[in-house]
Design a protein around this motif. Structure first.
Motif, mmCIF file in Angstrom:
data_model
loop_
_atom_site.group_PDB
_atom_site.id
_atom_site.type_symbol
_atom_site.label_atom_id
_atom_site.label_comp_id
_atom_site.label_asym_id
_atom_site.label_seq_id
_atom_site.Cartn_x
_atom_site.Cartn_y
_atom_site.Cartn_z
ATOM 1 N N ASP A 1 37.655 34.385 -38.869
ATOM 2 C CA ASP A 1 36.974 35.512 -38.229
ATOM 3 C C ASP A 1 36.021 36.175 -39.213
ATOM 4 O O ASP A 1 36.344 36.342 -40.389
ATOM 5 C CB ASP A 1 37.984 36.543 -37.737
ATOM 6 N N VAL A 2 34.868 36.570 -38.697
ATOM 7 C CA VAL A 2 33.847 37.236 -39.506
ATOM 8 C C VAL A 2 33.409 38.505 -38.802
ATOM 9 O O VAL A 2 33.313 38.539 -37.574
ATOM 10 C CB VAL A 2 32.619 36.312 -39.705
ATOM 11 N N ARG A 3 33.165 39.531 -39.576
ATOM 12 C CA ARG A 3 32.613 40.776 -39.043
ATOM 13 C C ARG A 3 31.349 41.096 -39.812
ATOM 14 O O ARG A 3 31.222 40.770 -40.983
ATOM 15 C CB ARG A 3 33.617 41.908 -39.192
ATOM 16 N N ARG A 4 30.440 41.765 -39.158
ATOM 17 C CA ARG A 4 29.191 42.189 -39.793
ATOM 18 C C ARG A 4 29.283 43.666 -40.147
ATOM 19 O O ARG A 4 29.793 44.471 -39.366
ATOM 20 C CB ARG A 4 27.999 41.974 -38.857
ATOM 21 N N THR A 5 28.786 43.996 -41.319
ATOM 22 C CA THR A 5 28.703 45.398 -41.719
ATOM 23 C C THR A 5 27.481 46.013 -41.042
ATOM 24 O O THR A 5 26.648 45.281 -40.514
ATOM 25 C CB THR A 5 28.574 45.532 -43.244
ATOM 26 N N PRO A 6 27.347 47.313 -41.060
ATOM 27 C CA PRO A 6 26.157 47.941 -40.463
ATOM 28 C C PRO A 6 24.842 47.446 -41.079
ATOM 29 O O PRO A 6 23.808 47.465 -40.442
ATOM 30 C CB PRO A 6 26.357 49.433 -40.733
ATOM 31 N N THR A 7 24.898 46.978 -42.325
ATOM 32 C CA THR A 7 23.688 46.468 -42.981
ATOM 33 C C THR A 7 23.454 44.988 -42.694
ATOM 34 O O THR A 7 22.471 44.424 -43.162
ATOM 35 C CB THR A 7 23.759 46.682 -44.504
#
Length: 88
Positions: A47-53
């Motif tokens: 699983d991967v999540r993206r930061t706001p940047t």
């Protein structure tokens, strides 16, 4: 919130408390190459999540599930048999 373990910085997702690491840190934890982690991400095996940047962060618990489920028929080309215990 930041946590340190094995010279790896864990970020804590404020929405659900999941531990997140960068791709190079995930590779360090799993004792494999960043290319292997990238392949796992591309195949949807971790699983991967993206930061706001826009930076990608790997969910640590998905690495341990991946490591536990590893078999020769899934990873015909990956010869990384090292498995780690999940940090406390």
């Amino acid at each position: 919130m930041l946590l340190q373990h094995m010279a790896v910085t864990f970020l804590i997702d404020p929405t659900d408390g999941a531990q997140l690491v960068t791709v190079p840190d995930a590779a360090r934890l799993m004792n494999c190459s960043t290319r292997t982690i990238s392949n796992w991400i591309q195949r949807g095996l971790v699983d991967v999540r993206r930061t706001p940047t826009g930076s990608a962060r790997v969910v640590v618990s998905s690495l341990w599930k991946r490591s536990a489920a590893r078999s020769s028929d899934i990873d015909a080309g990956d010869n990384h048999s090292n498995q780690l215990e999940q940090p406390a």
